[in-house]
Structure formats: structure tokens, C-alpha cells
Design an enzyme around this catalytic site. Structure first.
Site: not given
Ligand code: F6R
Length: 246
Positions: A56, A124, A126, A131
Site C-alpha cells: 500500500d 482494527d 486490517h 479496513e
Molecule cells: C502497512 C500495512 C498495515 C500495517 C498495519 C500494522 O504496509 O499494510 O496493514 O501492517 O497497520 O502497522 P504497524 O506494524 O505499524 O503496527
């Protein structure tokens, strides 16, 4: 978590030097990336034929913005290994359009699909930026981030008002086509989403729960993230009695 996951990623690259890797950003994979850099420096782990696709990118930030995922990837990993710039793919968030999303999907197919996808999990539930209520069949597209995700990501920005509210993200359907998935999680804040993803019902309300339908997913968590898992003892038992049968 980082050491175990680095062994899996390194084995994959040694077995197939032309591996197509799916990569994540955020805090979770930082330790893994550091371990891979170490293996590159100490054992010559070779990324010269590896192809990468990131999950992403924020919409609205220029590529070279300090908080763009493009900058993150070059700073934390790509500039420290011998991956070729032409083999690196990150969704374009600066001039977002639907055609670009379709092109991203096509490019993944042209390279034969993702061999190993690295995932973190949001508080959450994801994966990538899918989301809650994201279709489990979704493809690369624009998503509006939840307020929770915007708040979670605010730690990287000077001011919460600068956190982008949109992202271009691979869909759950895109991720599910990866031949192997490695989901990583650490810390208390991940205990709830990890429990939902692994032991809860499969639901678009926790896009990570889609991994229950995936034929080859490995989840690596620390004690804090694992603390609410009902079958924790069984998972440890499985790990202790690991077989080499694939
Ligand atoms: C980032 C992504 C997100 C993160 C998730 C956890 O490329 O795809 O899904 O993996 O938000 O973020 P952290 O690792 O910062 O807790």
C-alpha cells in the site's frame, strides 16, 4: 518474531532467487528487515533477482515525502540490500487513479504472482489498508482509512492533521492469491486483532481473518500479542513438535 520470519524469507530467496516478495511497511516488519540486511551483509543473501510489490501507499503524499511508504522502504530496506530499483514496485499514491490500480494487479500477474507475502495487522484487524467491512474479494483500490488507523499512524507525523486519510491498497483478494503468507504481530495492542484473525469468525469486519481460508499462512507472534489466544498451548505444542513435512 523477526529472527524466525527472516529465516523463512531467506530460505524462500535461497530456494528461488527470483522470488516475488510482497512487502509491508509500519513498525512490525522493521526487525525482519534488519535481520535480512544482516544476512545480506554477513552471508551474502542475494536480492539481485528478487522482485518486490508493496501492499500500500498513502494517497496525496509525493513519492519522496519523508512519511511516504516509498521513502520508508528505501530508507529501511532497499538502500541497504542489493535489490534492483527496477524490480521494486510500490503503488503510486501521488497520482492515484483506478487504471493504475488495475495496472498494479496486472503487473503482479505478469511476474507470476506473489510467492511470499509479509503482513502486519492493524489494531482494527486490517491487513494492508483493508479496513473493517472491506470485501474479502477486494482488489487494489482506494480506501478511506478509519479514524483509528489515522490515529495509530499519527505517531509518524508532526501533526495528526497531516496524516493522509486515503490509501491505495492491495485488496484482500489480491493478498489471498499469494502462494505463502507470513503474518507478524507483536505487543499488547495486537492481542485483540490477532485473536479475532486466528480464532474469530471469518468476517470482513476483521480482514485479517481471511487468512483462515488461505492454504499456506504462517503466523508469528510474541507472547503479548498471543496472550488472548484460546489455543495458545496447542500452537506451542505444534511448534515444539514441528515436522519437516510440507
Ligand atoms: C502497512 C500495512 C498495515 C500495517 C498495519 C500494522 O504496509 O499494510 O496493514 O501492517 O497497520 O502497522 P504497524 O506494524 O505499524 O503496527
Amino acid at each position: 518474531m523477526s529472527h524466525e520470519s527472516a529465516i523463512i524469507v531467506a530460505d524462500q530467496i535461497r530456494t528461488n532467487p527470483k522470488t516475488v516478495l510482497g512487502l509491508a511497511t509500519g513498525s512490525t516488519p522493521l526487525g525482519l528487515y534488519n535481520e535480512l540486511i544482516k544476512l545480506h551483509n554477513s552471508e551474502g543473501l542475494d536480492f539481485s533477482n528478487v522482485i518486490s510489490f508493496n501492499l500500500d501507499e498513502y494517497v496525496g503524499l509525493p513519492k519522496n515525502h519523508p512519511q511516504s511508504y516509498n521513502t520508508f522502504m528505501f530508507k529501511t530496506l532497499f538502500s541497504k540490500i542489493n535489490i534492483k530499483q527496477k524490480n521494486v514496485h510500490i503503488p503510486n499514491g501521488s497520482s492515484f487513479n483506478l487504471k493504475e490500480c488495475d495496472k498494479y494487479e496486472s503487473l503482479i500477474k505478469i511476474y507470476g504472482g506473489i510467492d511470499l507475502q509479509i503482513l502486519g495487522i492493524g489494531s482494527d484487524g486490517h491487513i494492508a489498508f483493508n479496513e473493517p467491512s472491506s470485501s474479502l474479494g477486494s482488489r487494489t483500490r482506494l480506501k478511506t482509512l478509519t479514524e483509528k488507523t489515522v490515529n495509530d499512524n499519527a505517531r509518524f507525523f508532526d501533526n495528526i492533521s497531516n496524516v493522509p486519510k486515503y490509501a491505495v491498497t492491495m485488496g484482500v483478494g489480491t493478498i489471498m492469491e499469494a502462494r505463502k503468507i507470513l503474518l507478524l504481530a507483536s505487543g499488547d495492542s495486537k492481542a485483540k486483532p490477532i485473536t479475532k484473525a486466528i480464532e474469530g469468525p471469518i468476517s470482513s469486519m476483521c480482514s485479517a481473518s481471511a487468512i483462515q481460508m488461505h492454504p499456506k499462512t504462517i503466523v508469528i507472534v510474541d507472547e503479548a500479542a498471543a496472550k488472548n489466544l484460546k489455543e495458545k498451548d496447542y500452537y506451542k505444542w505444534v511448534y515444539r513438535n514441528k515436522t519437516n513435512i510440507n
